[in-house]
Design a protein around this motif. Sequence first.
Motif, PDB file in Angstrom:
ATOM      1  N   TYR A   1       0.820  -1.211   0.000  1.00 51.85           N
ATOM      2  CA  TYR A   1       0.000   0.000   0.000  1.00 51.85           C
ATOM      3  C   TYR A   1       0.856   1.263   0.000  1.00 51.85           C
ATOM      4  CZ  TYR A   1      -4.786  -1.753   0.499  1.00 51.85           C
ATOM      5  OH  TYR A   1      -6.023  -2.321   0.257  1.00 51.85           O
ATOM      6  N   GLY A   2       2.148   1.114   0.123  1.00 53.10           N
ATOM      7  CA  GLY A   2       3.046   2.257   0.072  1.00 53.10           C
ATOM      8  C   GLY A   2       3.543   2.735   1.417  1.00 53.10           C
ATOM      9  N   PHE A   3       3.233   2.014   2.483  1.00 51.89           N
ATOM     10  CA  PHE A   3       3.686   2.419   3.805  1.00 51.89           C
ATOM     11  C   PHE A   3       5.113   1.921   4.054  1.00 51.89           C
ATOM     12  CE2 PHE A   3      -0.975   2.209   4.268  1.00 51.89           C
ATOM     13  CZ  PHE A   3      -1.209   3.507   4.717  1.00 51.89           C
ATOM     14  N   ARG A   4       5.823   2.693   4.842  1.00 57.08           N
ATOM     15  CA  ARG A   4       7.168   2.292   5.271  1.00 57.08           C
ATOM     16  C   ARG A   4       6.997   1.417   6.506  1.00 57.08           C
ATOM     17  NH1 ARG A   4      12.493   3.592   4.610  1.00 57.08           N
ATOM     18  NH2 ARG A   4      13.836   3.787   6.458  1.00 57.08           N
ATOM     19  N   THR A   5       7.323   0.141   6.362  1.00 58.63           N
ATOM     20  CA  THR A   5       7.011  -0.829   7.408  1.00 58.63           C
ATOM     21  C   THR A   5       8.243  -1.213   8.214  1.00 58.63           C
ATOM     22  OG1 THR A   5       7.384  -2.715   5.923  1.00 58.63           O
ATOM     23  CG2 THR A   5       5.140  -1.813   6.029  1.00 58.63           C
ATOM     24  N   GLY A   6       8.000  -1.471   9.504  1.00 54.88           N
ATOM     25  CA  GLY A   6       8.968  -2.127  10.357  1.00 54.88           C
ATOM     26  C   GLY A   6       8.412  -3.482  10.745  1.00 54.88           C
ATOM     27  N   PHE A   7       9.265  -4.469  10.897  1.00 49.60           N
ATOM     28  CA  PHE A   7       8.824  -5.829  11.209  1.00 49.60           C
ATOM     29  C   PHE A   7       9.854  -6.449  12.140  1.00 49.60           C
ATOM     30  CE2 PHE A   7       7.925 -10.270   9.103  1.00 49.60           C
ATOM     31  CZ  PHE A   7       7.463 -10.747  10.319  1.00 49.60           C
ATOM     32  N   TYR A   8       9.399  -6.795  13.358  1.00 48.20           N
ATOM     33  CA  TYR A   8      10.268  -7.427  14.345  1.00 48.20           C
ATOM     34  C   TYR A   8       9.799  -8.854  14.570  1.00 48.20           C
ATOM     35  CZ  TYR A   8      12.582  -8.382  18.843  1.00 48.20           C
ATOM     36  OH  TYR A   8      13.341  -8.943  19.843  1.00 48.20           O
ATOM     37  N   SER A   9      10.700  -9.827  14.378  1.00 47.72           N
ATOM     38  CA  SER A   9      10.328 -11.243  14.488  1.00 47.72           C
ATOM     39  C   SER A   9      11.470 -12.017  15.129  1.00 47.72           C
ATOM     40  CB  SER A   9      10.015 -11.831  13.101  1.00 47.72           C
ATOM     41  OG  SER A   9      11.188 -11.813  12.285  1.00 47.72           O
ATOM     42  N   SER A  10      11.195 -13.248  15.466  1.00 48.22           N
ATOM     43  CA  SER A  10      12.223 -14.127  16.023  1.00 48.22           C
ATOM     44  C   SER A  10      11.809 -15.582  15.788  1.00 48.22           C
ATOM     45  CB  SER A  10      12.391 -13.860  17.528  1.00 48.22           C
ATOM     46  OG  SER A  10      11.183 -14.134  18.225  1.00 48.22           O
ATOM     47  N   PRO A  11      12.792 -16.506  15.754  1.00 51.18           N
ATOM     48  CA  PRO A  11      14.231 -16.229  15.760  1.00 51.18           C
ATOM     49  C   PRO A  11      14.708 -15.857  14.365  1.00 51.18           C
ATOM     50  CG  PRO A  11      13.891 -18.577  15.600  1.00 51.18           C
ATOM     51  CD  PRO A  11      12.515 -17.964  15.701  1.00 51.18           C
ATOM     52  N   HIS A  12      15.986 -15.563  14.231  1.00 53.84           N
ATOM     53  CA  HIS A  12      16.533 -15.353  12.897  1.00 53.84           C
ATOM     54  C   HIS A  12      16.996 -16.697  12.340  1.00 53.84           C
ATOM     55  CE1 HIS A  12      20.041 -15.022  15.611  1.00 53.84           C
ATOM     56  NE2 HIS A  12      20.750 -15.529  14.615  1.00 53.84           N
ATOM     57  N   LEU A  13      17.141 -16.763  11.041  1.00 55.69           N
ATOM     58  CA  LEU A  13      17.581 -17.991  10.392  1.00 55.69           C
ATOM     59  C   LEU A  13      19.094 -18.012  10.198  1.00 55.69           C
ATOM     60  CD1 LEU A  13      14.775 -18.445   7.698  1.00 55.69           C
ATOM     61  CD2 LEU A  13      15.025 -19.655   9.873  1.00 55.69           C
ATOM     62  N   VAL A  14      19.622 -16.997   9.543  1.00 54.15           N
ATOM     63  CA  VAL A  14      21.047 -16.969   9.230  1.00 54.15           C
ATOM     64  C   VAL A  14      21.757 -15.821   9.937  1.00 54.15           C
ATOM     65  CG1 VAL A  14      22.765 -16.846   7.375  1.00 54.15           C
ATOM     66  CG2 VAL A  14      20.608 -18.080   7.001  1.00 54.15           C
ATOM     67  N   GLN A  15      21.213 -14.609   9.830  1.00 50.76           N
ATOM     68  CA  GLN A  15      21.842 -13.451  10.451  1.00 50.76           C
ATOM     69  C   GLN A  15      20.863 -12.760  11.389  1.00 50.76           C
ATOM     70  OE1 GLN A  15      23.972 -10.806   7.881  1.00 50.76           O
ATOM     71  NE2 GLN A  15      24.891 -12.446   6.677  1.00 50.76           N
ATOM     72  N   VAL A  16      21.366 -12.285  12.509  1.00 51.06           N
ATOM     73  CA  VAL A  16      20.506 -11.717  13.548  1.00 51.06           C
ATOM     74  C   VAL A  16      19.771 -10.478  13.051  1.00 51.06           C
ATOM     75  CG1 VAL A  16      22.319 -10.275  14.573  1.00 51.06           C
ATOM     76  CG2 VAL A  16      20.408 -11.077  15.983  1.00 51.06           C
ATOM     77  N   ARG A  17      20.317  -9.771  12.090  1.00 49.45           N
ATOM     78  CA  ARG A  17      19.657  -8.569  11.592  1.00 49.45           C
ATOM     79  C   ARG A  17      18.352  -8.875  10.850  1.00 49.45           C
ATOM     80  NH1 ARG A  17      21.364  -7.370   6.193  1.00 49.45           N
ATOM     81  NH2 ARG A  17      22.747  -9.004   5.405  1.00 49.45           N
ATOM     82  N   GLU A  18      18.122 -10.156  10.539  1.00 51.74           N
ATOM     83  CA  GLU A  18      16.838 -10.543   9.937  1.00 51.74           C
ATOM     84  C   GLU A  18      15.668 -10.234  10.866  1.00 51.74           C
ATOM     85  OE1 GLU A  18      16.990 -14.714   9.113  1.00 51.74           O
ATOM     86  OE2 GLU A  18      18.998 -14.586   8.274  1.00 51.74           O
ATOM     87  N   ARG A  19      15.932 -10.181  12.168  1.00 47.89           N
ATOM     88  CA  ARG A  19      14.857  -9.961  13.129  1.00 47.89           C
ATOM     89  C   ARG A  19      14.273  -8.557  13.030  1.00 47.89           C
ATOM     90  NH1 ARG A  19      15.737 -13.244  18.542  1.00 47.89           N
ATOM     91  NH2 ARG A  19      17.097 -14.936  17.856  1.00 47.89           N
TER      92      ARG A  19
ATOM     93  N   ASP B   1       6.146   3.976   9.186  1.00 46.73           N
ATOM     94  CA  ASP B   1       4.724   4.326   9.314  1.00 46.73           C
ATOM     95  C   ASP B   1       3.998   3.388  10.263  1.00 46.73           C
ATOM     96  OD1 ASP B   1       4.787   6.497   7.417  1.00 46.73           O
ATOM     97  OD2 ASP B   1       4.912   4.989   5.829  1.00 46.73           O
ATOM     98  N   LEU B   2       4.491   2.166  10.356  1.00 51.45           N
ATOM     99  CA  LEU B   2       3.896   1.185  11.255  1.00 51.45           C
ATOM    100  C   LEU B   2       4.926   0.131  11.590  1.00 51.45           C
ATOM    101  CD1 LEU B   2       2.275  -1.778   9.655  1.00 51.45           C
ATOM    102  CD2 LEU B   2       2.632   0.165   8.127  1.00 51.45           C
ATOM    103  N   ALA B   3       4.691  -0.568  12.688  1.00 53.58           N
ATOM    104  CA  ALA B   3       5.574  -1.669  13.079  1.00 53.58           C
ATOM    105  C   ALA B   3       4.729  -2.898  13.358  1.00 53.58           C
ATOM    106  CB  ALA B   3       6.391  -1.289  14.311  1.00 53.58           C
ATOM    107  N   VAL B   4       5.082  -3.996  12.706  1.00 54.16           N
ATOM    108  CA  VAL B   4       4.466  -5.296  12.973  1.00 54.16           C
ATOM    109  C   VAL B   4       5.374  -6.012  13.969  1.00 54.16           C
ATOM    110  CG1 VAL B   4       3.655  -7.474  11.995  1.00 54.16           C
ATOM    111  CG2 VAL B   4       3.480  -5.362  10.656  1.00 54.16           C
ATOM    112  N   ILE B   5       4.838  -6.287  15.165  1.00 57.02           N
ATOM    113  CA  ILE B   5       5.645  -6.840  16.244  1.00 57.02           C
ATOM    114  C   ILE B   5       5.150  -8.250  16.573  1.00 57.02           C
ATOM    115  CG2 ILE B   5       6.443  -6.552  18.613  1.00 57.02           C
ATOM    116  CD1 ILE B   5       7.396  -4.332  16.769  1.00 57.02           C
ATOM    117  N   GLU B   6       6.028  -9.223  16.393  1.00 61.37           N
ATOM    118  CA  GLU B   6       5.723 -10.601  16.759  1.00 61.37           C
ATOM    119  C   GLU B   6       6.170 -10.850  18.193  1.00 61.37           C
ATOM    120  OE1 GLU B   6       7.008 -15.214  15.662  1.00 61.37           O
ATOM    121  OE2 GLU B   6       7.915 -13.538  14.587  1.00 61.37           O
ATOM    122  N   VAL B   7       5.268 -11.381  19.012  1.00 63.07           N
ATOM    123  CA  VAL B   7       5.599 -11.735  20.384  1.00 63.07           C
ATOM    124  C   VAL B   7       6.669 -12.820  20.386  1.00 63.07           C
ATOM    125  CG1 VAL B   7       4.685 -12.867  22.456  1.00 63.07           C
ATOM    126  CG2 VAL B   7       3.375 -11.045  21.350  1.00 63.07           C
ATOM    127  N   GLY B   8       7.562 -12.776  21.381  1.00 63.20           N
ATOM    128  CA  GLY B   8       8.581 -13.808  21.489  1.00 63.20           C
ATOM    129  C   GLY B   8       8.017 -15.087  22.073  1.00 63.20           C
TER     130      GLY B   8
END
Length: 570
Positions: free
Chosen positions: A115-133, A189-196
């Motif tokens: 939709y054109g929004f600048r998104t943030g996405f926090y997830s866990s765990p990472h697969l290869v590099q920690v910055r994937e989170r 514009d928004l952050a999608v936050i996955e619970v740990g």
Amino acid sequence: MSVMVHYSLVTLSFLLHTKDQAGLHFSTSSTGLFRMDYEEAVCALNTLQTNVSVLDQVQRERSELPELQLQAMRGFLHRTGLTVDKLDHLNIIHVTGTKGKGSTCAFTERILRDYGFRTGFYSSPHLVQVRERIRINGQPISKELFTKYFWEVFSQLDATKDSHGVNMPAYFRFLTILAFHVFLQERVDLAVIEVGIGGAYDCTNIIRKPWVCGISSLGIDHTSILGNTIEEIAWQKAGIFKPGVPVFTVKQLDRPMTVLQDRAKEIGCPLWVCPDLEQYESGAGPLSLGLAGQQQRCNASLALQLSKTWLQRYRQSDDQLAAPIVENRLVSQATAFKPSPIMVKGLKVTEWPGRTQTLRHGPVTYYLDGAHTTGSMQACVHWFSQEIQQEESSNRGPVIRVLLFNTTGERDSAAMLKLLEPCQFDFAVFCPNITEPITENNADQQNFNVSVENMLTRCLDNQISWQSLSGTETKQGSESELLIKGRLPLLAKTRTHTMVFPCILSALQWISQGRDAVLAAAGSPYLPVQPSITAKAEPLREAAQVSVLVTGSLHLVGGVLKYLDPSLAS
């Protein structure tokens, strides 16, 4: 504008103390400022998991009131210059669940990004590099940004820990703070936050005013932290509910649904149950999903409801926005609607590596799914069985099926292996979540919370469980050492149709037998095995097709993807 961070004497002391054990190498510029690269930042991050496991810490805190844990989190935030008030500006979508919460977040993020929004996405765990989170617009933040923001947060926490009488936050708690810092600095514009883990006790629950919350499928997992019953787990998951904030859930079993209803009524928030994906009016046949597997259809429905609700909130001005009305009924059925073309496309092109993912490398096909509960393993088996049936029907010549399996923590390995046994694997291969014996250049996937001996013991226990299930018998004198000279003296025990390898790379090299061009081109050192072990691989060399299911742990899947998809490590 780049922010230069001056490191305190406390930080310098920390770096000098941990330089040798963490492999840190640093230099100073003419201005006296430290120049740290990404690997050094990850090594410093890993020190937050060396002394105490995150799970052990959460387990000890379980008897405390959630308010006390959130108070501690607020203290960490304050020490970095953040406040919970600032988090309100992130327009958060908060998602929990036992299985499917990451996929739900991936669907949701992709739709809103399109939709054109600048998104943030926090997830866990990472697969290869920690910055994937920590992702911006669907992509892991760059190594440069991760390094910059890491030291901004780390140095402030390290410099203030003595005056506050507390230590540094644990690994996951630190990364959560870092994610909030990154999203605020990058003005998403928004952050999608996955619970740990869980909800009520999870450090992401510092969020006060999410725009909408979601709950994916509930099941039994992390019982030492969340409780032994589905009702206790549902209560924990419902801890993310906030007064007046709409909550959407996929269909649940009666007992957990009752708990969700009671919690929604107690907290004062509307609870909606998502319709089946087939009920949405696509106008062009069934909705197509970028993620395979029947279980993804309920995740996609949840993502549609979360996306629509967020968009409705965004399109309303503050004076138009009224608090949601909680109906007299304890739970309401969410209405299926006609998804917009952007939503339809978003669902179709969503990518979420390591979940029902297929990679075809010549005669070797890998099926990767990080299923790690009995419920998710049932879905994995259903997906794999369908895929393998289609694959083998078009093949001429013998097909060999291989299971590559590992589990972590308190999970019931035997129960998951029992679900996998009907898949009729020709070989069952077990290895720990160690990518290769040489760990100096693999800081992203190091885990200091479990010893190598314990990891290998777990693999041997899994092997025994498989032999019991499959009825295979131990050959006398079949045990042999798999030694990687000059490195860890790791033991591999061979059984009829089963193998235990000391690391992921050695397992992949034995399974592929040089027939995977991608693995061969990766330039990884060949890990030699004894001739008797090589001889057992003759069927793998002669088969027209080798089908490999990698499952039981997302960490295992991530270690495999490091070699099978080199772009993830670049």
